[in-house]
Design a protein around this motif. Structure first.
Motif, PDB file in Angstrom:
ATOM      1  N   VAL A 127      22.311  47.406  50.090  1.00  0.00           N
ATOM      2  CA  VAL A 127      22.485  46.819  48.767  1.00  0.00           C
ATOM      3  C   VAL A 127      21.211  46.938  47.940  1.00  0.00           C
ATOM      4  N   VAL A 135      24.148  41.917  42.874  1.00  0.00           N
ATOM      5  CA  VAL A 135      24.020  41.394  44.233  1.00  0.00           C
ATOM      6  C   VAL A 135      23.936  39.871  44.155  1.00  0.00           C
ATOM      7  N   LEU A 142      22.443  36.994  51.466  1.00  0.00           N
ATOM      8  CA  LEU A 142      23.410  37.787  50.721  1.00  0.00           C
ATOM      9  C   LEU A 142      24.810  37.224  50.935  1.00  0.00           C
ATOM     10  N   PHE A 145      28.513  41.210  46.714  1.00  0.00           N
ATOM     11  CA  PHE A 145      28.005  42.369  45.985  1.00  0.00           C
ATOM     12  C   PHE A 145      29.117  42.880  45.077  1.00  0.00           C
ATOM     13  N   GLN A 315      32.073  40.155  41.885  1.00  0.00           N
ATOM     14  CA  GLN A 315      31.512  40.609  43.155  1.00  0.00           C
ATOM     15  C   GLN A 315      32.450  40.246  44.304  1.00  0.00           C
TER      16      GLN A 315
END
Length: 433
Positions: A127, A135, A142, A145, A315
């Motif tokens: 990423v 992101v 995380l 994304f 995302q």
């Protein structure tokens, strides 16, 4: 965001309601939710948006055909009811395994236990190659994304600017606040435009913080103190913020902008009702098709602390209650193939999240007419505050900005907004984990 609302159209996609989900149609198992064995449910907000839904369907079909262990099935919602369906399903522990989220909501959904952290190791690319605004992170983990982003920009006709002796700004030399004011004054004095500036003030919801908080930030203010996300005092109601609010209201009192714009601001611009439109990259192709070489794509104005635009769009993530996280992660890794970044950008008229994809999109290659949007996303984008409090902050800012345009006292109104946000933060123990 206004771009998404505009692109909703009739489609044959099956629409799922929250009531249907809560009646037991989410595919939940006894040990978790979102999966029946190796069959995984995916939720998307794209019912009604045939072009983007088609790409989602293609990825799912390709993934299902690429291996025999997992199968993904789609449930699609209209955007207007999607967030409510997610909240309701989370309360009932019936979230799907895979779901999309509007970027600004990711911290709230992570904090609320809707989303699980992702491990993208072993995917086609890391990423790290994506635009930072695509992101979704929270507490250095995380969670999501995206395949694309959008960029705020201004559209104008070169011929109109030239006729009024107005300099056409560039990304390296944008208009200053004084230049922008002088340009609006010249356009107003020309007599052709009742309101030379269209900034979408007829919109609602997330459009308001997305469109106007970057201007607040360009003045030097913000929605919250980002050093610790524990207070809005001093940044939402400080002198820089008051200066922004005073300027924002002056656009109406000087006759440069309508207090409440029309329902189709881009059509109004194309029909010559306005001279300059504060809009987004999603309308670039449509504008270029009608105006050709006369279209001017302008960077945001530097209102004192550099040009700013909003960052982050939709995302993909994995629910915390997914009973087959291994399968969900395999699908998410698969979806990061370069071809899908390209396909989403082509289908939606958005900025590809990676440079590799941009190189394959007409107009987005280096030197292309739309490269400015990628440059803006890299140079000027400010993600909305990365805090679980953001949905509340968003609603407060929308009401505050509307009140200011209607003539409310800037300092008093901003101070009240900051107090409301601080009260929410305190009552939620500052959203500590």
């Amino acid at each position: 965001m206004r771009s998404k609302v505009k692109r909703l159209a009739a489609t044959s996609v099956a629409i799922v309601t929250a009531a249907t989900v809560l009646a037991g149609c989410s595919g939940s198992s006894g040990s978790g939710s979102g999966a029946e064995g190796d069959t995984l449910t995916l939720w998307t907000h794209n019912a009604g948006n045939a072009a983007e839904y088609k790409v989602v369907q293609q990825i799912v079909d390709d993934f299902n055909a690429s291996q025999g262990k997992y199968k993904v099935k789609i449930q699609a919602f209209p955007q207007g009811s999607y967030n409510d369906a997610v909240v309701a399903a989370a309360s009932a522990k019936k979230l799907p395994c895979i779901l999309d989220a509007d970027g600004p909501n990711v911290p709230n959904w992570a904090w609320g236990g809707y989303l699980a952290p992702l491990d993208m190791s072993g995917s086609e690319t890391a990423v790290a190659d994506q635009l930072p605004s695509t992101v979704g992170t929270y507490n250095d983990k995380l969670y999501a994304f995206g395949h694309y982003d959008v960029a705020l920009t201004m559209f104008a006709r070169k011929s109109v600017l030239q006729a009024h002796n107005i300099r056409i700004p560039t990304i390296d030399k944008p208009w200053t606040s004084d230049e922008f004011t002088a340009a609006l004054a010249a356009l107003k004095a020309g007599g052709k435009f009742e309101h030379p500036l269209e900034m979408g003030t007829g919109g609602s919801g997330e459009w308001w913080p997305y469109a106007y908080s970057p201007q607040l930030q360009s003045f030097g203010g913000d929605l919250i103190d980002r050093s610790d996300y524990k207070s809005a005092k001093g940044v939402l109601d400080g002198p820089e913020a008051v200066a922004w609010a005073t300027w924002f209201r002056s656009l109406v009192t000087n006759g440069y902008m309508a207090q409440k714009g029309g329902t189709s601001p881009n059509d109004d611009f194309l029909n010559g009702k306005s001279a300059i439109e504060w809009d987004g990259s999603w309308d670039a192709a449509k504008n270029a098709e009608k105006l050709g070489d006369d279209l001017a794509i302008l960077p945001p104005v530097d209102l004192g602390q550099g040009p700013k635009i909003g960052g982050a769009s939709w995302q993909w993530g994995m629910s915390a209650t997914c009973s087959n996280k291994a399968g969900a992660q395999e699908y998410l890794k698969f979806s990061r193939k370069n071809q899908y970044f390209v396909d989403f950008a082509k289908a939606t008229g958005t900025i590809p999240a990676t440079a590799a994809a941009s190189a394959q999109i007409p107009g987005y290659q280096p030197g292309g007419p739309y490269e400015i949007f990628t440059q803006e996303a890299r140079k000027f984008a400010v993600v909305r505050p990365v805090t679980p409090a953001y949905p509340y902050i968003s609603s407060v800012f929308e009401k505050t900005a509307k009140d200011i345009l209607a003539g409310a006292d800037p300092k008093k109104t901003l101070s009240q907004a900051a107090d409301q946000i601080d009260s929410n933060l305190k009552s939620n123990n500052y959203y500590a984990n």
